[in-house]
Motif scaffolding. Structure first.
Motif, PDB file in Angstrom:
ATOM      1  N   GLY A 182      -2.380   6.218 -13.069  1.00  0.00           N
ATOM      2  CA  GLY A 182      -3.455   5.244 -12.921  1.00  0.00           C
ATOM      3  C   GLY A 182      -4.322   5.236 -14.177  1.00  0.00           C
ATOM      4  N   PHE A 183      -4.027   6.145 -15.079  1.00  0.00           N
ATOM      5  CA  PHE A 183      -4.797   6.281 -16.319  1.00  0.00           C
ATOM      6  C   PHE A 183      -4.301   5.251 -17.344  1.00  0.00           C
ATOM      7  N   VAL A 184      -3.028   5.331 -17.645  1.00  0.00           N
ATOM      8  CA  VAL A 184      -2.337   4.285 -18.432  1.00  0.00           C
ATOM      9  C   VAL A 184      -0.952   4.139 -17.797  1.00  0.00           C
ATOM     10  N   ARG A 185      -0.223   3.104 -18.223  1.00  0.00           N
ATOM     11  CA  ARG A 185       1.060   2.876 -17.556  1.00  0.00           C
ATOM     12  C   ARG A 185       2.164   3.811 -18.064  1.00  0.00           C
ATOM     13  N   HIS A 186       1.926   4.452 -19.197  1.00  0.00           N
ATOM     14  CA  HIS A 186       2.895   5.456 -19.660  1.00  0.00           C
ATOM     15  C   HIS A 186       2.192   6.711 -20.156  1.00  0.00           C
ATOM     16  N   PRO A 187       1.569   7.449 -19.241  1.00  0.00           N
ATOM     17  CA  PRO A 187       0.817   8.635 -19.663  1.00  0.00           C
ATOM     18  C   PRO A 187       1.712   9.686 -20.331  1.00  0.00           C
ATOM     19  N   ASN A 188       2.991   9.719 -19.918  1.00  0.00           N
ATOM     20  CA  ASN A 188       3.900  10.710 -20.527  1.00  0.00           C
ATOM     21  C   ASN A 188       4.116  10.410 -22.009  1.00  0.00           C
ATOM     22  N   TYR A 189       4.141   9.130 -22.363  1.00  0.00           N
ATOM     23  CA  TYR A 189       4.294   8.767 -23.780  1.00  0.00           C
ATOM     24  C   TYR A 189       3.040   9.186 -24.553  1.00  0.00           C
ATOM     25  N   GLY A 191       8.973  -7.085  -9.628  1.00  0.00           N
ATOM     26  CA  GLY A 191       8.372  -8.403  -9.493  1.00  0.00           C
ATOM     27  C   GLY A 191       6.864  -8.356  -9.421  1.00  0.00           C
ATOM     28  N   VAL A 192       6.306  -8.949  -8.347  1.00  0.00           N
ATOM     29  CA  VAL A 192       4.853  -9.096  -8.241  1.00  0.00           C
ATOM     30  C   VAL A 192       4.140  -7.750  -8.141  1.00  0.00           C
ATOM     31  N   ALA A 193       4.802  -6.789  -7.523  1.00  0.00           N
ATOM     32  CA  ALA A 193       4.165  -5.477  -7.386  1.00  0.00           C
ATOM     33  C   ALA A 193       3.874  -4.911  -8.775  1.00  0.00           C
ATOM     34  N   TRP A 194       4.787  -5.156  -9.686  1.00  0.00           N
ATOM     35  CA  TRP A 194       4.571  -4.667 -11.057  1.00  0.00           C
ATOM     36  C   TRP A 194       3.383  -5.389 -11.694  1.00  0.00           C
ATOM     37  N   GLU A 195       3.297  -6.685 -11.419  1.00  0.00           N
ATOM     38  CA  GLU A 195       2.159  -7.456 -11.943  1.00  0.00           C
ATOM     39  C   GLU A 195       0.846  -6.869 -11.450  1.00  0.00           C
ATOM     40  N   LYS A 196       0.857  -6.521 -10.169  1.00  0.00           N
ATOM     41  CA  LYS A 196      -0.346  -5.939  -9.560  1.00  0.00           C
ATOM     42  C   LYS A 196      -0.671  -4.612 -10.252  1.00  0.00           C
ATOM     43  N   TYR A 197       0.361  -3.836 -10.501  1.00  0.00           N
ATOM     44  CA  TYR A 197       0.169  -2.547 -11.178  1.00  0.00           C
ATOM     45  C   TYR A 197      -0.433  -2.772 -12.569  1.00  0.00           C
ATOM     46  N   ARG A 198       0.082  -3.787 -13.263  1.00  0.00           N
ATOM     47  CA  ARG A 198      -0.434  -4.093 -14.604  1.00  0.00           C
ATOM     48  C   ARG A 198      -1.914  -4.459 -14.551  1.00  0.00           C
ATOM     49  N   GLN A 199      -2.271  -5.187 -13.470  1.00  0.00           N
ATOM     50  CA  GLN A 199      -3.691  -5.552 -13.347  1.00  0.00           C
ATOM     51  C   GLN A 199      -4.551  -4.327 -13.092  1.00  0.00           C
ATOM     52  N   ARG A 200      -4.043  -3.455 -12.227  1.00  0.00           N
ATOM     53  CA  ARG A 200      -4.816  -2.247 -11.882  1.00  0.00           C
ATOM     54  C   ARG A 200      -4.897  -1.277 -13.058  1.00  0.00           C
ATOM     55  N   VAL A 201      -3.809  -1.198 -13.803  1.00  0.00           N
ATOM     56  CA  VAL A 201      -3.759  -0.246 -14.924  1.00  0.00           C
ATOM     57  C   VAL A 201      -3.425  -1.052 -16.186  1.00  0.00           C
ATOM     58  N   PRO A 202      -4.443  -1.592 -16.826  1.00  0.00           N
ATOM     59  CA  PRO A 202      -4.163  -2.585 -17.877  1.00  0.00           C
ATOM     60  C   PRO A 202      -3.598  -2.011 -19.173  1.00  0.00           C
ATOM     61  N   TYR A 203      -3.831  -0.737 -19.457  1.00  0.00           N
ATOM     62  CA  TYR A 203      -3.365  -0.228 -20.753  1.00  0.00           C
ATOM     63  C   TYR A 203      -1.998   0.433 -20.630  1.00  0.00           C
ATOM     64  N   ARG A 204      -1.192   0.222 -21.659  1.00  0.00           N
ATOM     65  CA  ARG A 204       0.188   0.713 -21.611  1.00  0.00           C
ATOM     66  C   ARG A 204       0.275   2.199 -21.959  1.00  0.00           C
ATOM     67  N   ILE A 205      -0.216   2.554 -23.160  1.00  0.00           N
ATOM     68  CA  ILE A 205      -0.080   3.950 -23.603  1.00  0.00           C
ATOM     69  C   ILE A 205      -1.438   4.563 -23.983  1.00  0.00           C
ATOM     70  N   PHE A 206      -2.204   3.814 -24.781  1.00  0.00           N
ATOM     71  CA  PHE A 206      -3.479   4.359 -25.265  1.00  0.00           C
ATOM     72  C   PHE A 206      -4.629   3.697 -24.515  1.00  0.00           C
ATOM     73  N   PRO A 207      -5.419   4.487 -23.752  1.00  0.00           N
ATOM     74  CA  PRO A 207      -6.497   3.870 -22.989  1.00  0.00           C
ATOM     75  C   PRO A 207      -7.468   3.105 -23.892  1.00  0.00           C
ATOM     76  N   TYR A 208      -7.826   1.925 -23.477  1.00  0.00           N
ATOM     77  CA  TYR A 208      -8.762   1.022 -24.168  1.00  0.00           C
ATOM     78  C   TYR A 208      -8.260   0.533 -25.523  1.00  0.00           C
ATOM     79  N   ILE A 209      -7.056   0.894 -25.887  1.00  0.00           N
ATOM     80  CA  ILE A 209      -6.532   0.437 -27.192  1.00  0.00           C
ATOM     81  C   ILE A 209      -5.274  -0.407 -26.995  1.00  0.00           C
ATOM     82  N   TYR A 210      -4.303   0.169 -26.301  1.00  0.00           N
ATOM     83  CA  TYR A 210      -3.020  -0.538 -26.174  1.00  0.00           C
ATOM     84  C   TYR A 210      -2.419  -0.292 -24.795  1.00  0.00           C
TER      85      TYR A 210
END
Ligand SMILES: NC(=O)c1ccc[n+]([C@@H]2O[C@H](COP(=O)([O-])OP(=O)(O)OC[C@H]3O[C@@H](n4cnc5c(N)ncnc54)[C@H](OP(=O)(O)O)[C@@H]3O)[C@@H](O)[C@H]2O)c1
Ligand SMILES: CC(C)=CCC[C@@H](C)[C@H]1CC[C@H]2C3=C(CC[C@]12C)[C@@]1(C)CC[C@H](O)C(C)(C)[C@@H]1CC3
Length: 615
Positions: free
Chosen positions: A541-548, A596-615
């Protein structure tokens, strides 16, 4: 021109590839050449299906009778009715003449599964686009029933494709039924898949890595770049502003003895891989429902390798030979990788279609790079799985050790430098972690999606041991004194990265293994129509790829001990950022298709991919 049975826009039921489940789909288009329909599932997934895999809605309505019930109890009723013929009772095939009745049995079983499962899975929890599985609230705490369920869920995780991909949200009372369904499903799928599922060549627009020109450039560019980097690093002043030294002539680089040593190393790893120690697990279900078996003995292989290396050192084996012939070893590994890639491509031409990787395209150059066959095996020896973790990854640690010894010799040190010790121990931790958590490899994109071709062969056998060891290689000829306060800061950074990396990977792996794990009860999840949920709090829930993120922080900690005199030792983090940004985009693409849509929802909830507030 051959006629088509279904019109664009028509709502029908389409078989999900590799299973006998039929979902409601909309016909989007029809390709008269390939005779394939492009259909859209309710969760947004688009696939190409053959006409045989599409049924009009009416064919289900006619047959299903009472089984349209959406209540779990009535569902059970309908299932137990159909179960009366299998697997409890001897199969009809035992009573009929085997071969004559075989097809009939399959047909019957197939019809049964279609009729039985279609309304059961779709209706009540549906692949609804606006709602998640028909539940009003899509984000919830992960406190689903978990009393006494662990064992059962492990069982259900063991079952087939249908259970892992299309089950309802696990419910205690459903587990048994799932097992039975999955057994039936496996039986049907095994028999039918070869005939029913066609690996559809992906269209040109779906090619990754810049398509054919892109992979062509990568295949020629990477080896050249590797030698360039190694040569630059050997220079006294490895500044980027200096002209790179000329590449030595091939006859200077090629040494048969070096190649022999490389082969010996490879064979020792093969031997360790074949040892019957370590538990055997099943991989994720393949397109035809089969699950391959893998022996987890990477960690043992590492221990045995350490014993061999330790004994050799004790016996006075000259490890400096590897340092003084480093370029020759890189060439030997590259040649080996090219030969292996050619072998892999040639053997893939004979592979059944079901064994081809979903990433393969039908284009020879592209497939040579991405790999045509998904899991090339010689008997039970899995070439991709072996190469991913053994000769290259363990080789990386050995190369680091060689550099440590070379540093002591060349710089006339009684003990290695602190910088070298930091680099060696950080990377040792990384490799040991990968081998200790070997099972997690089975769910990576590399194993599930990508074939085994030049990309992974070169990545695993050349890039990892010769580029990932670059910091240690750099330190041999460019010493850097690290103060203890600086070392402490770097260690803290490495540990932070490791905590994020391991925490995120373990959280996801535990959740995928047992979604009802009581330890994960505090986490929030999003339902998806596939039955697999997505974590939306905790690390995920922090970023979408915290392991990266953790991996990149660790990569920075590996470069810092080399100081700030040159950019060269930071090459790894630059490359790795590009690799992970690209990998993240690939994964995002696959997840979007899958969820599908569930992923979209996840993207909305957790907007950053790897770096919080940056990317
Ligand atoms: N050192 C290197 O060169 C290198 C290179 C590549 C990767 N790595 C490391 O290897 C590890 C594995 O990486 P990977 O690329 O295979 O990807 P990964 O991040 O481990 O896996 C991605 C998958 O996780 C699942 N997922 C995504 N979001 C989720 C969520 N919110 N909740 C639950 N599941 C979710 C999805 O698969 P499902 O839903 O189907 O389970 C997705 O496809 C990472 O730690 C990475 O840093 C290292
Ligand atoms: C340069 C080219 C053509 C490709 C490079 C890709 C290759 C180096 C990586 C692709 C997948 C990676 C990977 C690991 C190492 C690097 C790759 C092979 C991994 C073994 C590192 C350790 C991790 O814990 C892991 C999860 C086991 C990694 C799996 C993926």
């Amino acid at each position: 021109m051959p006629s088509r049975r279904f019109a664009d826009g028509e709502v029908v039921r389409g078989r999900w590839p590799g299973s006998s489940l039929y979902y409601e789909v909309e016909i989007l288009s029809h390709d008269s050449t390939s005779q394939l329909y492009t259909v859209k599932y309710k969760d947004g997934t688009e696939l190409e299906l053959k006409e045989n895999d599409i049924k009009p809605l009416t064919s289900f309505r006619q047959r299903k009778g009472g089984s349209t019930s959406s209540s779990p109890s009535r569902r059970r009723g309908s299932r137990s009715r159909s179960r009366s013929r299998s697997p409890g009772r001897p199969p009809k095939s035992a009573r009929r003449s085997a071969s004559a009745s075989h097809q009939a049995d399959i047909k019957e079983a197939r019809r049964e599964v279609e009729v039985k499962l279609t309304p059961l899975i779709l209706k009540p929890f549906g692949n609804s686009i606006s709602r998640y599985n028909g539940e009003p609230e899509h984000i919830e705490r992960n406190d689903a029933p978990h009393k006494n369920t662990q064992e059962k869920f492990n069982l259900s995780q063991e079952s087939s494709y249908i259970a892992t991909q299309y089950s309802l949200r696990p419910r205690k009372e459903e587990v048994k039924l799932k097992e039975i369904d999955s057994k039936e499903e496996k039986y049907v799928a095994k028999e039918l898949a070869v005939r029913t599922f066609e690996v559809t060549p992906i269209r040109a627009k779906d090619l990754e890595f810049g398509g054919v020109p892109g992979v062509f450039l990568i295949m020629f560019g990477l080896p050249v770049f590797l030698f360039l980097l190694l040569l630059m690093c050997k220079q006294k002043d490895p500044s980027l502003l200096n002209f790179p030294p000329p590449l030595p002539a091939l006859y200077e680089l090629w040494e048969t003895r070096v190649f022999g040593v490389y082969l010996l190393w490879f064979l020792i790893q093969v031997l360790f891989y074949l040892l019957p120690i370590g538990k055997v697990v099943e991989g994720t279900p393949l397109i035809d429902g089969r699950r391959l078996k893998y022996r987890l003995n990477g960690f043992y292989a590492f221990i045995l390798t350490s014993a061999v290396i330790g004994t050799s050192l004790f016996q006075g084996v000259e490890f400096h030979y590897v340092y003084s012939h480093f370029l020759q070893f890189a060439l030997a590994a590259t040649v080996f990788c090219v030969v292996l890639s050619v072998y892999l491509y040639v053997r893939s031409l004979k592979a059944p279609r079901n064994d081809l990787s979903p990433a393969s395209s039908g284009n020879a150059v592209y497939d040579f790079f991405i790999g045509r066959e998904l899991n090339p095996r010689i008997g039970t020896f899995d070439l991709k799985y072996f190469c991913e973790l053994r000769p290259g990854l363990i080789g990386w640690v050995v190369v680091n050790l060689v550099m440590l010894l070379a540093e002591m010799k060349i710089q006339d040190r009684a003990v290695p430098s602190l910088a070298m010790i930091l680099v060696n121990s950080f990377q040792l931790l990384y490799v040991v972690d990968a081998l200790w958590n070997e099972e997690a490899l089975l769910t990576t994109m590399d194993i599930i999606h990508d074939g085994f071709g030049f990309m992974l062969a070169f990545g695993d056998l050349v890039w990892v041991p010769f580029i990932y060891s670059f910091q240690a290689f750099y330190l041999v000829s460019h010493p850097n004194e690290v103060s203890w306060p600086m070392a402490s800061l770097i260690i803290v950074l490495k540990l932070c990265g490791y905590v994020i990396f391991r925490g995120a990977n373990s959280q996801k792996n535990a959740f995928r293994k047992n979604p009802s794990d009581p330890k994960l009860a505090h986490l929030k999840t999003i339902h998806t129509s596939t039955g697999k949920n997505l974590l939306v709090s905790g690390w995920w829930g922090f970023v979408r790829h915290p392991n990266y993120l953790g991996d990149l922080i660790m990569a920075l900690a590996w470069s810092l001990p080399c100081g700030f005199n040159h950019i060269l030792p930071y090459f790894y983090i630059i490359y790795f950022t590009m690799l992970l940004v690209h990998r993240e985009a690939r994964d995002e693409y696959h997840c979007k298709k899958k969820y599908g849509v569930a992923w979209e929802k996840y993207r909305q909830r957790v907007p950053y991919r790897i770096f919080p507030y940056i990317y």
